[in-house]
Scaffold this motif. Structure first.
Motif, PDB file in Angstrom:
ATOM      1  N   MET A  62      24.640 -63.925  30.293  1.00 52.74           N
ATOM      2  CA  MET A  62      23.289 -64.096  29.887  1.00 52.74           C
ATOM      3  C   MET A  62      23.611 -64.803  28.374  1.00 52.74           C
ATOM      4  O   MET A  62      22.704 -65.767  28.095  1.00 52.74           O
ATOM      5  N   ALA A  63      24.228 -63.959  27.799  1.00 50.48           N
ATOM      6  CA  ALA A  63      24.639 -64.290  26.152  1.00 50.48           C
ATOM      7  C   ALA A  63      24.995 -65.628  26.114  1.00 50.48           C
ATOM      8  O   ALA A  63      24.751 -66.529  25.263  1.00 50.48           O
ATOM      9  N   MET A  64      26.059 -66.093  26.789  1.00 48.45           N
ATOM     10  CA  MET A  64      26.684 -67.144  26.877  1.00 48.45           C
ATOM     11  C   MET A  64      25.852 -68.191  27.282  1.00 48.45           C
ATOM     12  O   MET A  64      25.674 -69.383  26.629  1.00 48.45           O
ATOM     13  N   ASN A  65      24.977 -68.154  28.396  1.00 44.69           N
ATOM     14  CA  ASN A  65      23.955 -69.099  28.730  1.00 44.69           C
ATOM     15  C   ASN A  65      22.912 -69.496  27.569  1.00 44.69           C
ATOM     16  O   ASN A  65      22.412 -70.471  27.327  1.00 44.69           O
ATOM     17  N   LEU A  66      22.551 -68.404  27.008  1.00 43.86           N
ATOM     18  CA  LEU A  66      21.706 -68.472  25.861  1.00 43.86           C
ATOM     19  C   LEU A  66      22.444 -69.387  24.790  1.00 43.86           C
ATOM     20  O   LEU A  66      21.691 -70.179  24.327  1.00 43.86           O
ATOM     21  N   LEU A  67      23.636 -69.182  24.482  1.00 42.87           N
ATOM     22  CA  LEU A  67      24.221 -70.225  23.575  1.00 42.87           C
ATOM     23  C   LEU A  67      24.132 -71.542  24.019  1.00 42.87           C
ATOM     24  O   LEU A  67      23.769 -72.682  23.267  1.00 42.87           O
ATOM     25  N   ASN A  68      24.583 -71.885  25.242  1.00 41.52           N
ATOM     26  CA  ASN A  68      24.429 -73.300  25.938  1.00 41.52           C
ATOM     27  C   ASN A  68      23.026 -73.640  25.708  1.00 41.52           C
ATOM     28  O   ASN A  68      22.698 -74.989  25.416  1.00 41.52           O
ATOM     29  N   GLY A  69      22.131 -72.879  26.094  1.00 39.35           N
ATOM     30  CA  GLY A  69      20.795 -73.389  25.898  1.00 39.35           C
ATOM     31  C   GLY A  69      20.155 -73.657  24.748  1.00 39.35           C
ATOM     32  O   GLY A  69      19.700 -74.904  24.501  1.00 39.35           O
ATOM     33  N   VAL A  70      20.573 -72.939  23.484  1.00 41.84           N
ATOM     34  CA  VAL A  70      20.289 -73.441  22.330  1.00 41.84           C
ATOM     35  C   VAL A  70      20.967 -74.607  21.975  1.00 41.84           C
ATOM     36  O   VAL A  70      20.387 -75.472  21.106  1.00 41.84           O
ATOM     37  N   ASN A  71      22.116 -74.704  22.291  1.00 43.07           N
ATOM     38  CA  ASN A  71      23.054 -75.939  22.000  1.00 43.07           C
ATOM     39  C   ASN A  71      22.193 -77.375  22.684  1.00 43.07           C
ATOM     40  O   ASN A  71      22.266 -78.352  22.241  1.00 43.07           O
ATOM     41  N   ALA A  72      21.924 -77.243  23.844  1.00 42.69           N
ATOM     42  CA  ALA A  72      21.214 -78.158  24.472  1.00 42.69           C
ATOM     43  C   ALA A  72      20.091 -78.602  23.958  1.00 42.69           C
ATOM     44  O   ALA A  72      19.750 -79.848  23.972  1.00 42.69           O
ATOM     45  N   PHE A  73      19.563 -77.927  23.155  1.00 46.38           N
ATOM     46  CA  PHE A  73      18.168 -78.163  22.300  1.00 46.38           C
ATOM     47  C   PHE A  73      18.330 -78.606  20.922  1.00 46.38           C
ATOM     48  O   PHE A  73      17.461 -78.847  20.224  1.00 46.38           O
ATOM     49  N   GLY A  74      19.718 -78.742  20.768  1.00 45.25           N
ATOM     50  CA  GLY A  74      19.944 -79.351  19.535  1.00 45.25           C
ATOM     51  C   GLY A  74      20.124 -78.335  18.223  1.00 45.25           C
ATOM     52  O   GLY A  74      20.290 -78.477  17.023  1.00 45.25           O
ATOM     53  N   TYR A  75      20.020 -77.080  18.753  1.00 44.27           N
ATOM     54  CA  TYR A  75      19.887 -75.947  17.541  1.00 44.27           C
ATOM     55  C   TYR A  75      21.388 -75.013  17.557  1.00 44.27           C
ATOM     56  O   TYR A  75      22.314 -75.612  18.507  1.00 44.27           O
ATOM     57  N   GLY A  76      21.620 -74.559  16.619  1.00 42.78           N
ATOM     58  CA  GLY A  76      23.051 -73.777  16.595  1.00 42.78           C
ATOM     59  C   GLY A  76      22.737 -72.373  16.894  1.00 42.78           C
ATOM     60  O   GLY A  76      21.537 -71.590  16.700  1.00 42.78           O
ATOM     61  N   ALA A  77      23.860 -71.463  17.352  1.00 44.58           N
ATOM     62  CA  ALA A  77      23.624 -70.044  17.619  1.00 44.58           C
ATOM     63  C   ALA A  77      25.240 -69.671  17.039  1.00 44.58           C
ATOM     64  O   ALA A  77      26.145 -70.248  17.077  1.00 44.58           O
ATOM     65  N   ASN A  78      24.879 -68.242  16.788  1.00 40.49           N
ATOM     66  CA  ASN A  78      26.440 -67.328  16.584  1.00 40.49           C
ATOM     67  C   ASN A  78      26.156 -66.110  17.533  1.00 40.49           C
ATOM     68  O   ASN A  78      25.073 -65.316  17.104  1.00 40.49           O
ATOM     69  N   TRP A  79      27.061 -65.786  18.262  1.00 39.58           N
ATOM     70  CA  TRP A  79      26.945 -64.355  19.199  1.00 39.58           C
ATOM     71  C   TRP A  79      27.553 -63.446  18.037  1.00 39.58           C
ATOM     72  O   TRP A  79      28.823 -63.548  18.084  1.00 39.58           O
ATOM     73  N   LEU A  80      26.804 -62.407  17.721  1.00 41.93           N
ATOM     74  CA  LEU A  80      27.228 -61.255  16.811  1.00 41.93           C
ATOM     75  C   LEU A  80      27.126 -60.093  17.502  1.00 41.93           C
ATOM     76  O   LEU A  80      26.237 -59.882  18.344  1.00 41.93           O
ATOM     77  N   THR A  81      27.911 -58.992  16.977  1.00 46.14           N
ATOM     78  CA  THR A  81      27.409 -57.406  17.301  1.00 46.14           C
ATOM     79  C   THR A  81      27.310 -57.049  15.704  1.00 46.14           C
ATOM     80  O   THR A  81      26.409 -56.744  15.442  1.00 46.14           O
ATOM     81  N   GLY A  82      28.406 -56.800  15.496  1.00 47.42           N
ATOM     82  CA  GLY A  82      28.613 -55.793  13.993  1.00 47.42           C
ATOM     83  C   GLY A  82      28.060 -54.565  14.302  1.00 47.42           C
ATOM     84  O   GLY A  82      27.574 -54.076  15.072  1.00 47.42           O
ATOM     85  N   TRP A  83      28.089 -53.825  13.139  1.00 44.35           N
ATOM     86  CA  TRP A  83      27.975 -52.271  13.010  1.00 44.35           C
ATOM     87  C   TRP A  83      26.535 -51.975  13.478  1.00 44.35           C
ATOM     88  O   TRP A  83      26.250 -51.002  14.240  1.00 44.35           O
ATOM     89  N   HIS A  84      25.365 -52.802  13.476  1.00 49.63           N
ATOM     90  CA  HIS A  84      24.141 -52.624  13.743  1.00 49.63           C
ATOM     91  C   HIS A  84      23.986 -52.794  15.359  1.00 49.63           C
ATOM     92  O   HIS A  84      22.919 -52.062  15.718  1.00 49.63           O
ATOM     93  N   ALA A  85      24.863 -53.210  15.986  1.00 48.53           N
ATOM     94  CA  ALA A  85      24.776 -52.875  17.335  1.00 48.53           C
ATOM     95  C   ALA A  85      25.279 -51.909  18.240  1.00 48.53           C
ATOM     96  O   ALA A  85      25.029 -51.583  19.133  1.00 48.53           O
ATOM     97  N   TYR A  86      25.862 -51.057  17.043  1.00 49.62           N
ATOM     98  CA  TYR A  86      26.474 -49.674  17.681  1.00 49.62           C
ATOM     99  C   TYR A  86      25.553 -48.480  16.740  1.00 49.62           C
ATOM    100  O   TYR A  86      25.910 -47.278  17.450  1.00 49.62           O
ATOM    101  N   ASP A  87      25.201 -48.614  15.872  1.00 49.40           N
ATOM    102  CA  ASP A  87      24.762 -47.624  14.866  1.00 49.40           C
ATOM    103  C   ASP A  87      23.460 -47.179  15.384  1.00 49.40           C
ATOM    104  O   ASP A  87      22.690 -48.021  15.719  1.00 49.40           O
ATOM    105  N   PRO A  88      23.210 -45.779  15.728  1.00 48.20           N
ATOM    106  CA  PRO A  88      22.245 -45.246  16.738  1.00 48.20           C
ATOM    107  C   PRO A  88      21.062 -45.358  15.792  1.00 48.20           C
ATOM    108  O   PRO A  88      19.983 -45.784  16.411  1.00 48.20           O
ATOM    109  N   GLN A  89      21.112 -45.337  14.469  1.00 46.34           N
ATOM    110  CA  GLN A  89      19.731 -45.564  13.529  1.00 46.34           C
ATOM    111  C   GLN A  89      19.306 -46.932  13.820  1.00 46.34           C
ATOM    112  O   GLN A  89      18.319 -47.168  13.925  1.00 46.34           O
ATOM    113  N   ALA A  90      20.221 -47.945  13.665  1.00 43.77           N
ATOM    114  CA  ALA A  90      20.056 -49.413  14.067  1.00 43.77           C
ATOM    115  C   ALA A  90      19.351 -49.370  15.316  1.00 43.77           C
ATOM    116  O   ALA A  90      18.392 -50.324  15.393  1.00 43.77           O
TER     117      ALA A  90
END
Ligand code: FMN
Length: 199
Positions: free
Chosen positions: A129-157
């Motif tokens: 789904m994340a990959m499809n989202l990137l392709n969809g965004v690009n298909a409409f002429g926008y850009g995207a970047n798939w990130l995770t980072g600390w905030h994807a794992y930190d319980p408070q975040a």
């Protein structure tokens, strides 16, 4: 090319679609600015994201859209949490990556525990789904970047996103207009990662 490959597309559209997929790449997050997709474009992009293989039709994922004032509040809180971490300097840098993009989409893997469809397969569907989202965004002429980072794992975040116990962040995807195309990066070559099975 066989005419029955993708019935919804005509022979003129197929090469353009193939080119899009062959050349797609992420934009650096700090080169993403407003405007983001319009509500109508976003609706198409989300339709593309949701059109994803899903063993057992469980829909084991969900998307959280973060934009506008809510995004400002979310970022302010992330910066506060970042300061409480041992890796505060690094966390601050990684949080800054989310500042300029007008839209952030959290792709949440939401597998059903103990289901006969293995959780691994349900998680893979969220990745698709994340990959499809990137392709969809690009298909409409926008850009995207798939990130995770600390905030994807930190319980408070992650608490800010109201994740349930079984849920995890598959991606925090920054979306916007691209101010500077990212340079092409080296790709894995087919001869290194593709082989024909021989028995
Ligand atoms: C699951 C996942 C998590 C990622 N998390 C980060 C991240 O936190 N920070 C980062 O700089 N890049 C991260 N990346 C890599 C970026 O998305 C990177 O820009 C991407 O691999 C570029 O690939 P592309 O050129 O094919 O679009 C992540 C990639 C994936 C698949």
């Amino acid at each position: 090319m066989t005419s029955h490959a993708v019935s919804a597309y005509d022979a003129e559209t197929l090469p353009a679609l193939a080119t899009l997929l062959e050349t797609r790449r992420s934009a650096m997050p700090d080169t993403l600015v407003g405007p983001g997709p319009s509500p109508e474009e976003l609706s198409h992009i989300l339709t593309i994201a949701l059109r994803v293989p899903d063993h057992g039709r469980l829909a084991p994922w969900r998307l959280i859209l973060i934009a506008g004032e809510t995004k400002q509040r979310w970022l302010e809180r992330l910066f506060e949490i970042a300061e409480t971490r041992d890796d505060a300097a690094k966390a601050r840098v990684s949080t800054r990556k989310l500042q300029s993009a007008p839209l952030v989409v959290a792709v949440v893997s939401s597998p059903i525990p103990g289901h006969k469809i293995p959780e691994w397969e349900q998680q893979l569907s969220a990745g698709a789904m994340a990959m499809n989202l990137l392709n969809g965004v690009n298909a409409f002429g926008y850009g995207a970047n798939w990130l995770t980072g600390w905030h994807a794992y930190d319980p408070q975040a992650t608490a800010m996103l109201n994740l349930k116990d079984n849920e995890r962040i598959a991606g925090v995807i920054a979306v916007g207009s691209v101010t500077k195309p990212a340079p092409e990066r080296e790709r894995a070559t087919q001869d290194r990662v593709v082989s024909w099975l021989e028995l």
